[in-house]
Scaffold this active site. Structure first.
Site, mmCIF file in Angstrom:
data_model
loop_
_atom_site.group_PDB
_atom_site.id
_atom_site.type_symbol
_atom_site.label_atom_id
_atom_site.label_comp_id
_atom_site.label_asym_id
_atom_site.label_seq_id
_atom_site.Cartn_x
_atom_site.Cartn_y
_atom_site.Cartn_z
ATOM 1 N N ASN A 87 0.868 -1.178 0.000
ATOM 2 C CA ASN A 87 0.000 0.000 0.000
ATOM 3 C C ASN A 87 0.907 1.230 0.000
ATOM 4 O O ASN A 87 1.452 1.596 1.035
ATOM 5 C CB ASN A 87 -0.887 -0.032 1.253
ATOM 6 C CG ASN A 87 -1.740 1.214 1.380
ATOM 7 O OD1 ASN A 87 -1.844 2.005 0.436
ATOM 8 N ND2 ASN A 87 -2.353 1.407 2.538
ATOM 9 N N TRP A 88 1.052 1.828 -1.178
ATOM 10 C CA TRP A 88 1.971 2.974 -1.281
ATOM 11 C C TRP A 88 1.361 4.254 -0.706
ATOM 12 O O TRP A 88 2.035 5.271 -0.616
ATOM 13 C CB TRP A 88 2.369 3.195 -2.744
ATOM 14 C CG TRP A 88 3.388 2.209 -3.248
ATOM 15 C CD1 TRP A 88 3.912 1.126 -2.573
ATOM 16 C CD2 TRP A 88 4.038 2.228 -4.530
ATOM 17 N NE1 TRP A 88 4.830 0.481 -3.360
ATOM 18 C CE2 TRP A 88 4.930 1.126 -4.569
ATOM 19 C CE3 TRP A 88 3.952 3.054 -5.645
ATOM 20 C CZ2 TRP A 88 5.722 0.849 -5.683
ATOM 21 C CZ3 TRP A 88 4.746 2.774 -6.761
ATOM 22 C CH2 TRP A 88 5.615 1.683 -6.769
ATOM 23 N N LYS A 89 0.085 4.211 -0.374
ATOM 24 C CA LYS A 89 -0.595 5.404 0.164
ATOM 25 C C LYS A 89 -0.371 6.596 -0.788
ATOM 26 O O LYS A 89 -0.394 6.410 -1.993
ATOM 27 C CB LYS A 89 -0.123 5.673 1.588
ATOM 28 C CG LYS A 89 -0.233 4.414 2.474
ATOM 29 C CD LYS A 89 -0.021 4.688 3.923
ATOM 30 C CE LYS A 89 -0.127 3.373 4.700
ATOM 31 N NZ LYS A 89 -0.065 3.544 6.133
ATOM 32 N N HIS A 114 -9.500 1.403 4.453
ATOM 33 C CA HIS A 114 -8.246 1.570 5.196
ATOM 34 C C HIS A 114 -8.467 2.544 6.357
ATOM 35 O O HIS A 114 -9.240 3.502 6.237
ATOM 36 C CB HIS A 114 -7.148 2.086 4.260
ATOM 37 C CG HIS A 114 -5.802 2.057 4.908
ATOM 38 N ND1 HIS A 114 -5.364 3.060 5.734
ATOM 39 C CD2 HIS A 114 -4.821 1.111 4.901
ATOM 40 C CE1 HIS A 114 -4.157 2.744 6.190
ATOM 41 N NE2 HIS A 114 -3.808 1.562 5.690
ATOM 42 N N GLU A 172 -5.633 -4.756 10.692
ATOM 43 C CA GLU A 172 -4.588 -3.767 10.941
ATOM 44 C C GLU A 172 -4.867 -3.019 12.252
ATOM 45 O O GLU A 172 -5.646 -2.065 12.262
ATOM 46 C CB GLU A 172 -4.530 -2.757 9.795
ATOM 47 C CG GLU A 172 -4.215 -3.369 8.446
ATOM 48 C CD GLU A 172 -3.622 -2.340 7.500
ATOM 49 O OE1 GLU A 172 -2.450 -2.479 7.156
ATOM 50 O OE2 GLU A 172 -4.321 -1.385 7.134
ATOM 51 N N GLY A 217 2.008 2.401 10.718
ATOM 52 C CA GLY A 217 2.966 3.495 10.498
ATOM 53 C C GLY A 217 3.737 3.920 11.738
ATOM 54 O O GLY A 217 4.358 4.977 11.749
ATOM 55 N N SER A 252 3.238 -1.985 10.485
ATOM 56 C CA SER A 252 4.678 -2.023 10.780
ATOM 57 C C SER A 252 5.334 -3.354 10.421
ATOM 58 O O SER A 252 6.201 -3.847 11.150
ATOM 59 C CB SER A 252 4.929 -1.675 12.254
ATOM 60 O OG SER A 252 4.485 -0.363 12.517
ATOM 61 N N GLY A 308 4.817 1.428 4.874
ATOM 62 C CA GLY A 308 6.159 2.029 4.838
ATOM 63 C C GLY A 308 7.231 1.164 4.179
ATOM 64 O O GLY A 308 7.984 1.652 3.333
#
Ligand code: PGA
Length: 227
Positions: free
Chosen positions: A9-11, A100, A156, A162, A189, A211
């Site tokens: 997930n590159w956000k 999300h 999540e 994050g 994470s 990340g």
């Protein structure tokens, strides 16, 4: 055997198309020496920002592309600023992340809205990756949706997203056992160091990675753990 999902997930990253292309080619370069047969057991999905999607459709046979969100209606029309799940499907995508925690928080997406988006995505022929941070969210977001539908859950925990403070494997395992779906990912994470434990020890079917998916070396390292 079911595949292990490794979903990036590159956000809202990276800043430019050039950087996005460089990141993708860095990942491809680093996984190119993995045995072809390993890809029978891993499904790699990269979810870049929408504006880069069109340039990402030819990723080769081993990387699939997904969306990070979609509109709650299975059609096109007067919905300024929205992306229809049908558009994603027609573009050749197979997956879309829905609900999300950042969308729930920053865009006030409720379980009801998430529920509508899941239904629209399914109706469009996409495979939703539904993010939940609690069992209540799981129940409410999936109301009226058959458990046998082709969807993936991503658990999540908020404290782990994050923050660098990944959920303990024991706690993650407890949650996994309470989520009565066949394909459930862990997210929060994840890095190369802990990736395998969530699958091998906690019983998840894959990972949703934020990340660490923005660093080609680290992301490739995670993939190699499962190859
Ligand atoms: P993270 O993000 O890996 O950076 O914690 C995961 C996510 O938000 O899906």
């Amino acid at each position: 055997m079911d595949k292990i999902f490794i979903v990036a997930n590159w956000k809202c990253n990276p800043l430019t198309l050039e950087e996005a292309k460089a990141l993708l080619s860095g990942i491809k370069q680093r996984i190119k020496n993995i045995k072809k047969s390993a890809f029978n057991k891993i499904e790699i999905v990269i979810c870049p920002p929408f504006i880069y999607l069109a340039c990402f459709l030819k990723t080769g046979p081993y990387i699939k592309i997904g969306g990070q969100n979609c509109f709650w209606q299975n059609s096109v029309g007067a919905f300024t600023g929205e992306i229809s799940p049908l558009m994603l499907k027609k573009m050749g995508l197979k997956y879309v992340i829905i609900g999300h925690s950042e969308r729930r928080k920053l865009h006030k997406e409720t379980d009801l809205l998430v529920n509508k988006k899941i239904k629209a995505a399914l109706a469009s022929g996409l495979r939703p990756i539904v993010c939940i941070a609690s069992l209540a969210q799981l129940k409410n977001s999936l109301k009226g949706i058959d458990k046998t539908r082709d969807l993936i859950i991503a658990y999540e925990p908020l404290f782990a997203i994050g923050t660098g403070k990944a959920c303990s494997v024991e706690r993650a395992k407890k949650y996994r056992q309470k989520i009565n779906f066949s394909q459930v990912l862990y997210g929060g994470s994840v890095k190369a160091e802990n990736a395998l434990d969530y699958v091998k020890k906690a019983g998840f079917q894959g990972l949703l990675i934020g990340g660490a998916s923005l660093k080609d070396k680290e992301f490739a390292k995670i993939i190699k753990r499962f190859a």
